[in-house]
Design a protein around this motif. Structure first.
Motif, PDB file in Angstrom:
ATOM      1  N   ALA A   1     -60.254  -8.167 -26.504  1.00 27.08           N
ATOM      2  CA  ALA A   1     -59.558  -7.403 -27.542  1.00 27.08           C
ATOM      3  C   ALA A   1     -58.523  -8.265 -28.247  1.00 27.08           C
ATOM      4  N   ALA A   2     -58.271  -7.938 -29.506  1.00 24.73           N
ATOM      5  CA  ALA A   2     -57.218  -8.598 -30.276  1.00 24.73           C
ATOM      6  C   ALA A   2     -55.938  -7.773 -30.190  1.00 24.73           C
ATOM      7  N   TYR A   3     -54.799  -8.444 -30.079  1.00 27.28           N
ATOM      8  CA  TYR A   3     -53.521  -7.759 -29.950  1.00 27.28           C
ATOM      9  C   TYR A   3     -52.530  -8.303 -30.980  1.00 27.28           C
ATOM     10  N   ASP A   4     -51.594  -7.470 -31.372  1.00 26.33           N
ATOM     11  CA  ASP A   4     -50.528  -7.861 -32.281  1.00 26.33           C
ATOM     12  C   ASP A   4     -49.416  -8.493 -31.449  1.00 26.33           C
ATOM     13  N   LEU A   5     -49.422  -9.816 -31.367  1.00 27.42           N
ATOM     14  CA  LEU A   5     -48.455 -10.510 -30.522  1.00 27.42           C
ATOM     15  C   LEU A   5     -47.024 -10.324 -31.025  1.00 27.42           C
ATOM     16  N   ALA A   6     -46.865 -10.149 -32.333  1.00 28.21           N
ATOM     17  CA  ALA A   6     -45.519 -10.002 -32.895  1.00 28.21           C
ATOM     18  C   ALA A   6     -44.837  -8.729 -32.429  1.00 28.21           C
ATOM     19  N   SER A   7     -45.603  -7.778 -31.949  1.00 29.83           N
ATOM     20  CA  SER A   7     -45.020  -6.510 -31.503  1.00 29.83           C
ATOM     21  C   SER A   7     -44.606  -6.541 -30.035  1.00 29.83           C
ATOM     22  N   LEU A   8     -44.879  -7.651 -29.353  1.00 25.47           N
ATOM     23  CA  LEU A   8     -44.613  -7.745 -27.917  1.00 25.47           C
ATOM     24  C   LEU A   8     -43.345  -8.559 -27.657  1.00 25.47           C
ATOM     25  N   PRO A   9     -42.560  -8.195 -26.629  1.00 27.69           N
ATOM     26  CA  PRO A   9     -41.401  -9.013 -26.266  1.00 27.69           C
ATOM     27  C   PRO A   9     -41.846 -10.356 -25.711  1.00 27.69           C
ATOM     28  N   GLN A  10     -41.041 -11.370 -25.930  1.00 23.65           N
ATOM     29  CA  GLN A  10     -41.378 -12.715 -25.485  1.00 23.65           C
ATOM     30  C   GLN A  10     -40.952 -12.936 -24.045  1.00 23.65           C
ATOM     31  N   ALA A  11     -41.833 -13.542 -23.258  1.00 23.08           N
ATOM     32  CA  ALA A  11     -41.497 -13.915 -21.880  1.00 23.08           C
ATOM     33  C   ALA A  11     -40.796 -15.265 -21.924  1.00 23.08           C
ATOM     34  N   ASP A  12     -39.468 -15.238 -21.904  1.00 24.35           N
ATOM     35  CA  ASP A  12     -38.683 -16.463 -21.916  1.00 24.35           C
ATOM     36  C   ASP A  12     -37.515 -16.307 -20.953  1.00 24.35           C
ATOM     37  N   VAL A  13     -36.674 -17.316 -20.856  1.00 30.41           N
ATOM     38  CA  VAL A  13     -35.596 -17.325 -19.874  1.00 30.41           C
ATOM     39  C   VAL A  13     -34.609 -16.180 -20.065  1.00 30.41           C
ATOM     40  N   PHE A  14     -34.455 -15.700 -21.279  1.00 32.12           N
ATOM     41  CA  PHE A  14     -33.488 -14.647 -21.558  1.00 32.12           C
ATOM     42  C   PHE A  14     -34.054 -13.244 -21.368  1.00 32.12           C
ATOM     43  N   ALA A  15     -35.350 -13.126 -21.201  1.00 34.73           N
ATOM     44  CA  ALA A  15     -36.001 -11.821 -21.214  1.00 34.73           C
ATOM     45  C   ALA A  15     -35.722 -11.021 -19.940  1.00 34.73           C
ATOM     46  N   VAL A  16     -35.575  -9.711 -20.107  1.00 33.64           N
ATOM     47  CA  VAL A  16     -35.580  -8.761 -19.004  1.00 33.64           C
ATOM     48  C   VAL A  16     -36.788  -7.859 -19.242  1.00 33.64           C
ATOM     49  N   LEU A  17     -37.795  -7.976 -18.373  1.00 34.84           N
ATOM     50  CA  LEU A  17     -39.095  -7.338 -18.585  1.00 34.84           C
ATOM     51  C   LEU A  17     -39.436  -6.455 -17.387  1.00 34.84           C
ATOM     52  N   PRO A  18     -38.940  -5.216 -17.379  1.00 38.41           N
ATOM     53  CA  PRO A  18     -39.198  -4.334 -16.235  1.00 38.41           C
ATOM     54  C   PRO A  18     -40.667  -4.000 -16.038  1.00 38.41           C
ATOM     55  N   GLN A  19     -41.492  -4.244 -17.050  1.00 39.76           N
ATOM     56  CA  GLN A  19     -42.925  -3.948 -16.928  1.00 39.76           C
ATOM     57  C   GLN A  19     -43.666  -4.951 -16.044  1.00 39.76           C
ATOM     58  N   LEU A  20     -43.087  -6.140 -15.848  1.00 38.27           N
ATOM     59  CA  LEU A  20     -43.771  -7.186 -15.088  1.00 38.27           C
ATOM     60  C   LEU A  20     -43.330  -7.185 -13.631  1.00 38.27           C
ATOM     61  N   PRO A  21     -44.253  -7.486 -12.711  1.00 34.75           N
ATOM     62  CA  PRO A  21     -43.911  -7.463 -11.284  1.00 34.75           C
ATOM     63  C   PRO A  21     -43.193  -8.720 -10.822  1.00 34.75           C
ATOM     64  N   VAL A  22     -42.392  -8.561  -9.792  1.00 39.41           N
ATOM     65  CA  VAL A  22     -41.790  -9.698  -9.098  1.00 39.41           C
ATOM     66  C   VAL A  22     -42.832 -10.278  -8.148  1.00 39.41           C
ATOM     67  N   ASP A  23     -42.796 -11.571  -7.954  1.00 37.50           N
ATOM     68  CA  ASP A  23     -43.757 -12.274  -7.101  1.00 37.50           C
ATOM     69  C   ASP A  23     -43.846 -11.622  -5.728  1.00 37.50           C
ATOM     70  N   SER A  24     -45.059 -11.225  -5.338  1.00 37.73           N
ATOM     71  CA  SER A  24     -45.268 -10.536  -4.060  1.00 37.73           C
ATOM     72  C   SER A  24     -45.617 -11.480  -2.920  1.00 37.73           C
ATOM     73  N   ASP A  25     -45.810 -12.766  -3.210  1.00 40.77           N
ATOM     74  CA  ASP A  25     -46.188 -13.726  -2.175  1.00 40.77           C
ATOM     75  C   ASP A  25     -45.394 -15.018  -2.357  1.00 40.77           C
ATOM     76  N   PRO A  26     -44.072 -14.927  -2.258  1.00 36.92           N
ATOM     77  CA  PRO A  26     -43.224 -16.061  -2.653  1.00 36.92           C
ATOM     78  C   PRO A  26     -43.310 -17.282  -1.753  1.00 36.92           C
ATOM     79  N   ALA A  27     -43.872 -17.152  -0.562  1.00 39.30           N
ATOM     80  CA  ALA A  27     -43.920 -18.288   0.352  1.00 39.30           C
ATOM     81  C   ALA A  27     -45.173 -19.146   0.181  1.00 39.30           C
ATOM     82  N   SER A  28     -46.121 -18.713  -0.639  1.00 42.25           N
ATOM     83  CA  SER A  28     -47.373 -19.453  -0.801  1.00 42.25           C
ATOM     84  C   SER A  28     -47.263 -20.502  -1.899  1.00 42.25           C
ATOM     85  N   ALA A  29     -48.010 -21.571  -1.737  1.00 43.89           N
ATOM     86  CA  ALA A  29     -48.041 -22.615  -2.759  1.00 43.89           C
ATOM     87  C   ALA A  29     -48.994 -22.210  -3.876  1.00 43.89           C
ATOM     88  N   PRO A  30     -48.677 -22.549  -5.137  1.00 45.41           N
ATOM     89  CA  PRO A  30     -49.614 -22.302  -6.234  1.00 45.41           C
ATOM     90  C   PRO A  30     -50.897 -23.111  -6.093  1.00 45.41           C
TER      91      PRO A  30
END
Length: 307
Positions: free
Chosen positions: A76-105
């Protein structure tokens, strides 16, 4: 992530009025961003910081083993301009906190193609943010923690909430594989607060770069778990760094909503003459040789901090 123990940052919403001391002044911005790892030195004038270009770069177009199918493809195509930016200043309650913080990427990083990549909290839903392809304060090359045929789950900058209102831990989100370009990273940083060791780990072995360092005091602890290198900068006005780079992470303070008048509290590795034991606002203080090694690592390099 926090302007860590010592860094402080200025809210993007206040850039027009604030003088910042650790940020690159970028044309087109009316203000600057202050990443302040130590409150000890308040710059008297707006400096011109130097961006450190890491000598090590990711290997383009990684070719990992075939990924499981997982979630269905989404074209699907999305209107990116309508979405908040994921950057250092962002507070994004819609996104989850890492559930497996001890594992290596996984050993891969991705960067958005085009203007940016839509970010999903759930691949079966609609996007809740956008990951820009470029951002002046970094955080756009992100490590993969799970790969499927059509999707990748990644670590992101920003916070789900501030410490006073919720969980400020490391954010994660899903990206469509079609929206990103893949690269391999051959290193990760492993920190043990209890053992006072820092290692750069590669497939062929590890290099111990520190056997002692400074970390956060009880009230402003160094955040543990996995994160990644967001950006690396030199800030001459921070006298305590003696001209050495500051290596900023994607994770912020677990106890501070902001620092030094800013509404972010970023964690960083940086030089300091006082660098042994629980001593900082959350940043990790190192000697010149260790900082030099970390500054060579490319953006997106995973960092795992253990208690």
């Amino acid at each position: 992530m926090r302007v860590s123990q010592d860094p402080g940052t200025t809210s993007p919403r206040a850039w027009g009025a604030l003088a910042i001391g650790i940020v690159v002044l970028v044309a087109g911005f009316t203000g600057a961003w202050l990443l302040r790892p130590d409150a000890a030195a308040e710059p008297a004038a707006v400096p011109t910081p130097t961006v450190v270009t890491p000598s090590a770069t990711p290997t383009p177009e990684a070719t990992p083993a075939p990924a499981p199918a997982g979630f269905a493809a989404n074209t699907a195509a999305y209107d990116l301009a309508s979405l908040p930016q994921a950057d250092v200043f962002a507070v994004l309650p819609q996104l989850p906190v890492d559930s497996d913080p001890a594992s290596a990427p996984t050993g891969e990083v991705v960067t958005a193609v085009g203007a940016g990549a839509p970010v999903f909290a759930d691949p079966t839903g609609d996007p809740v943010a956008v990951l820009p392809a470029e951002y002046v304060y970094g955080g756009t090359t992100v490590p993969v923690v799970e790969r499927q045929e059509h999707w990748v789950r990644v670590l992101l900058t920003g916070r789900q909430a501030t410490p006073s209102t919720g969980n400020p831990g490391q954010l994660t989100g899903w990206l469509r594989a079609q929206d990103v370009v893949f690269a391999a990273v051959d290193a990760r940083v492993e920190v043990s607060l209890s053992a006072r060791t820092i290692d750069i780990v590669r497939p062929g072995g590890g290099e111990r770069i520190a056997t002692d360092f400074g970390w956060g005091v009880e009230g402003t602890p160094t955040p543990t778990g996995r994160s990644f290198i967001m950006t690396t900068r030199v800030e001459p006005s921070f006298g305590y760094t003696r001209g050495h780079p500051l290596v900023y992470l994607s994770v912020q303070s677990p106890t501070l909503d902001g620092f030094g008048g800013a509404d972010v509290a970023i964690t960083a590795f940086h030089y300091h003459d006082a660098r042994s034991g629980a001593i900082s606002n959350g940043c990790i203080r190192l000697d010149a040789a260790a900082i030099g090694k970390l500054a060579e690592l490319p953006m997106g390099t995973p960092v795992l901090i253990r208690p």
